[in-house]
Design a protein around this motif. Structure first.
Motif, short mmCIF file in Angstrom:
data_model
loop_
_atom_site.label_atom_id
_atom_site.label_comp_id
_atom_site.label_asym_id
_atom_site.label_seq_id
_atom_site.Cartn_x
_atom_site.Cartn_y
_atom_site.Cartn_z
N ASP A 65 -42.11 -78.95 13.05
CA ASP A 65 -43.14 -77.99 13.22
C ASP A 65 -44.47 -78.48 13.60
O ASP A 65 -45.10 -79.10 12.72
CB ASP A 65 -43.15 -77.15 11.80
N THR A 66 -45.08 -78.20 14.53
CA THR A 66 -46.39 -78.78 14.92
C THR A 66 -47.35 -77.47 14.49
O THR A 66 -47.25 -76.57 15.26
CB THR A 66 -46.46 -78.91 16.22
N ARG A 67 -48.10 -77.86 13.40
CA ARG A 67 -48.96 -76.77 12.87
C ARG A 67 -50.11 -76.83 13.48
O ARG A 67 -50.87 -75.64 13.45
CB ARG A 67 -48.99 -76.89 11.36
N SER A 68 -50.78 -78.10 14.10
CA SER A 68 -52.06 -77.92 14.54
C SER A 68 -52.03 -79.41 15.35
O SER A 68 -51.03 -80.03 15.37
CB SER A 68 -53.14 -78.06 13.74
N THR A 72 -48.08 -82.64 12.11
CA THR A 72 -46.72 -82.37 12.60
C THR A 72 -45.95 -82.51 11.31
O THR A 72 -45.89 -83.63 10.75
CB THR A 72 -46.11 -82.99 14.08
N THR A 73 -44.95 -81.72 10.95
CA THR A 73 -44.15 -81.59 9.73
C THR A 73 -42.59 -81.87 10.34
O THR A 73 -42.31 -81.17 11.33
CB THR A 73 -44.43 -80.48 8.80
N GLN A 101 -43.97 -85.08 18.04
CA GLN A 101 -43.46 -83.63 18.16
C GLN A 101 -42.44 -83.44 19.28
O GLN A 101 -42.08 -82.50 19.59
CB GLN A 101 -44.72 -82.92 18.48
#
Length: 156
Positions: A65-68, A72-73, A101
């Motif tokens: 999950d690239t949040r910003s 990245t998580t 990512q």
């Protein structure tokens, strides 16, 4: 064999005498979730009073999950559990050098990072992350089983 996790009773200044304090602990994700947090420092206790700060994981990416543009998580699964791994791209080392990512789901990765608790949930703040051969996961299991025997029996 379950680890009987006990907090370290030695003074804070002696924690550095434990070799597990200075090296990334090769542990199962299930063991990382069971580790006892310290009340006075950002470390965790595992096994027979051993102190750990960082961990090395080998597992399969189950979510990315690239949040910003700065974070990245990943959720990594090694068969004993799933843990959240957070990669901050604003750091000078580690994640900022490679576009993590771009990893596909199902990629076997080796992650080294600092073990933390955020919002009552264990996570690893990634220092290094690299894809590895799936056979490396099996070798990692053997290494972790050997280390578990040491942690359960050898006192700090």
């Amino acid at each position: 064999m379950n680890l009987d996790n006990r907090p370290c009773t030695r003074p804070l200044g002696d924690w550095g005498l434990d070799p597990m304090f200075w090296t990334p602990a090769k542990l199962f994700i299930g063991d990382l979730h069971a580790a006892l947090p310290s009340e006075s420092a950002s470390v965790f206790f595992i096994g027979n009073q051993h102190v750990i700060r960082s961990a090395e994981l080998v597992g399969v990416l189950v979510t990315v999950d690239t949040r910003s543009s700065k974070m990245t998580t990943y959720h990594v699964d090694d068969g004993t559990g799933v843990i959240l791994c957070v990669c901050f791209t604003s750091q000078d080392e580690g994640c900022s050098q490679m576009p993590y990512q771009n990893y596909d789901l199902g990629t076997t990765v080796c992650i080294e990072g600092r073990l933390t608790t955020y919002r009552d949930e264990r996570q690893v703040v990634v220092r290094t992350m690299k894809p590895v051969d799936p056979d490396r996961e099996v070798l990692g299991w053997l290494e972790r089983l050997s280390l578990r025997k040491f942690l359960a029996t050898a006192p700090f």
